[in-house]
Structure formats: C-alpha cells, structure tokens
Design a protein around this motif. Structure first.
Motif, short mmCIF file in Angstrom:
data_model
loop_
_atom_site.label_atom_id
_atom_site.label_comp_id
_atom_site.label_asym_id
_atom_site.label_seq_id
_atom_site.Cartn_x
_atom_site.Cartn_y
_atom_site.Cartn_z
N GLN A 97 -4.82 3.10 -4.68
CA GLN A 97 -4.15 1.87 -4.21
C GLN A 97 -4.24 0.78 -5.27
O GLN A 97 -3.32 -0.01 -5.44
CB GLN A 97 -4.77 1.37 -2.90
N GLU A 98 -5.32 0.80 -6.00
CA GLU A 98 -5.54 -0.23 -7.02
C GLU A 98 -4.76 0.07 -8.30
O GLU A 98 -4.24 -0.84 -8.94
CB GLU A 98 -7.04 -0.23 -7.32
N GLN A 146 -2.39 3.04 -8.91
CA GLN A 146 -1.09 3.71 -8.79
C GLN A 146 -0.80 4.69 -9.93
O GLN A 146 0.31 4.71 -10.47
CB GLN A 146 0.04 2.66 -8.73
N MET A 166 0.83 -1.20 0.00
CA MET A 166 0.00 0.00 0.00
C MET A 166 0.87 1.25 0.00
O MET A 166 1.80 1.37 0.79
CB MET A 166 -0.87 -0.02 1.26
N THR A 167 0.62 2.16 -0.93
CA THR A 167 1.37 3.42 -0.98
C THR A 167 0.65 4.45 -0.14
O THR A 167 -0.51 4.76 -0.38
CB THR A 167 1.43 3.95 -2.44
N LYS A 168 1.36 4.96 0.83
CA LYS A 168 0.75 5.97 1.70
C LYS A 168 0.78 7.32 0.99
O LYS A 168 1.83 7.73 0.47
CB LYS A 168 1.55 6.03 3.00
N ALA A 183 -8.49 5.26 -2.18
CA ALA A 183 -8.77 3.82 -2.34
C ALA A 183 -8.55 3.39 -3.79
O ALA A 183 -7.95 2.34 -4.05
CB ALA A 183 -10.21 3.54 -1.91
#
Ligand code: G1P
Length: 276
Positions: A152-153, A155, A1-3, A149
């Motif tokens: 995240q899928e 990028q 997961m990229t914050k 959200a």
C-alpha cells in the motif's frame, strides 16, 4: 488503497523429494499434523484480504480441487457429531473464497508457471504463495498480510527475504539492495540459485511475492535461465533495474517443507505451539 484480491498458488511440481508419499497425492496436500500445506497458504492469503484463490496445477492434482469443495457424503456422516468442528475452518474458506484452476502442461519453471496463471489473475497486482515454504507468525500478522501493508505504501513488486547460510545460496533466488527502511530493501541485484562465490549476499527469496501485472509482459520475453527454466527471479530483475522491487524481511518463522528436515521441524513447531 489498492485491493489485492488474487493469490496465485503454483502447484504443478511433482514433489519427488517426498516419494512415495507424493506418488498419487499432490505434495501440497502433505499435512502439518492435520491440515494440508495448501490450506495454510490459502488461510494466509485470506487473512491478508484476498478472496480469489487461483491455482496453477498439473496432472495428478485433482485432490486440491476436491479439498476446496464440499464433501456431501462426509459432511452428512459427521453432521451433529463432535467431529463436525474439524471441517469448520475449511468450510469457512470454501464459503468466503472462489477457487479457480488452470493447468501448466509442461514444467518450464516457476516463471512459466506464474505466466500460465495470467488468465486467472488479469491486470491487477496479485500475490504468489509457494505452499511448501510454510510460514507462521504466532501472535502477529501473517507474512502476506505484512507484505500487503508494505505494498500500500510503495505500489511495486515485493519479495519476502531471509538470511540463509552462505553455503546454501545455490538453493534460492539471492538478492541485494539498499535498506530504505528497517527490514525493507530496494533491490538492485537478483540472481537465481548462484553458487556462494557468485551470490550478491546471503539474503534469499522465500515463497511469498506480491507482483505488479506488468510482470506477465516481462515473463513473456524472459529467456530460460538457471536450470534451463523460465525464472521469476530473472523477470523481477527487470523491474528491479527500474527500482521497482522491494525485499522484505518478514516477521515470523519459515520452514522449508520441500525438504524432509524442514517438514519435520514445521510439524514439531506446530505441535508444540497449537492445540490439536
Ligand atoms: C523458487 C524460486 C527461488 C526461491 C525459492 C523459495 O525456487 O525460484 O528464487 O528462492 O522458490 O522457496 P524452487 O524452490 O522452486 O526451486
């Protein structure tokens, strides 16, 4: 997961449509009943998981910095009274987030404002909120949280979009693309403020973006476009050519608080739905 940690708030504009209210006060401080537009934007970013609030300001914007700081005299004055609770939400944001500022010295467009914010963002994906696009989604996630959200899928960069009347395209960035999931388009066309005849659709960008950091390099070489200004829409079109921009039909209501009619609608909507 990229914050996604940072939310950038371009806030250098003059707000001439609201003169004289904005003569000595930033337009971002215009209240929706009792809370300034900018605080709604910061809350939305915080609820989407961001804690680094970065502002691109300009001359006459000092009130923004003061707003996200303690006010010792005032707080001392109301301590222990029933009024203390009015500052709770703001104090919570001040404690939970950092606030950084840089100035855009010349008004050269939204793209230029975002590039000015590079020093505050660094090389990581970030969000952009235009505070005068006021968004609410009662009972659900805020628009930025919905976009995080989706990021995240996929990028890649994401812009919030909604349909506007065909005769309004000249006020927005207008996009077109293929729907790859319900409400999600992979964009292939992005045009800043086209006349209706030149618009690729009636889907308008509204003031919520998630951008990948290569946008800064693209912006550095983006020539001035519509209105003689450096446009984020033009820079995003370069990413779109590589299939790297999504348009997202968000859940919720958006009010154009850059116009008196939208601003009044936002206040009426909030007054009808929230307790004051
Ligand atoms: C900016 C963007 C435009 C977008 C709009 C949303 O325009 O350039 O693409 O549609 O925000 O509010 P502005 O309203 O700053 O002229």
């Amino acid at each position: 997961m990229t914050k996604i940690r940072t939310c950038l708030f371009p806030a250098a504009g003059y707000g001439t449509r609201f003169l004289p209210a904005t003569k000595a006060m930033p337009k971002e401080m215009m209240p929706i009943v009792n809370k300034p537009l900018i605080e709604y934007g910061v809350e939305e970013a915080y609820r989407a998981g961001m804690t680094d609030m970065a502002f691109v300001t300009g001359r006459g914007k000092r009130a923004l910095e003061d707003h996200f700081d303690v006010s010792y005299e005032l707080e001392h004055q109301i301590k222990g009274t029933s009024k203390e609770r009015y500052l709770d939400a703001t104090r919570h944001l001040i404690d939970a987030c950092t606030f950084t500022y840089t100035r855009q010295v010349e008004m050269r467009g939204l793209g230029h404002a975002i590039l000015t914010g590079e020093v505050l963002v660094g090389r990581e994906p970030f969000a952009v909120v235009l505070a005068d696009d006021f968004c609410v989604n009662i009972g659900g996630d805020g628009v930025l949280a919905q976009m995080v959200a989706l990021f995240q899928e996929h990028q890649c960069s994401i812009v919030a979009i909604e349909e506007v009347p065909a005769d309004q395209t000249h006020r927005y960035g207008i996009v077109a693309g293929d729907e790859i999931a319900p409400g999600v388009l992979r964009l292939s066309a992005m045009v800043e403020k086209p006349q209706p005849a030149d618009a690729p659709s009636n889907l308008a960008i509204i003031g919520r973006y998630i951008l990948t950091p290569d946008i800064f390099d693209i912006l550095r070489s983006t020539p001035p476009g519509a209105g003689g200004e450096v446009q984020i829409t033009d820079a995003l079109m370069q990413q779109a050519k590589a299939g790297r921009v999504l348009g997202f039909k968000f859940a919720g209501q958006r009010f154009d608080c850059g116009s008196p009619a939208g601003y009044v609608s936002a206040i009426n909507y909030c007054f009808a739905h929230f307790d004051y």
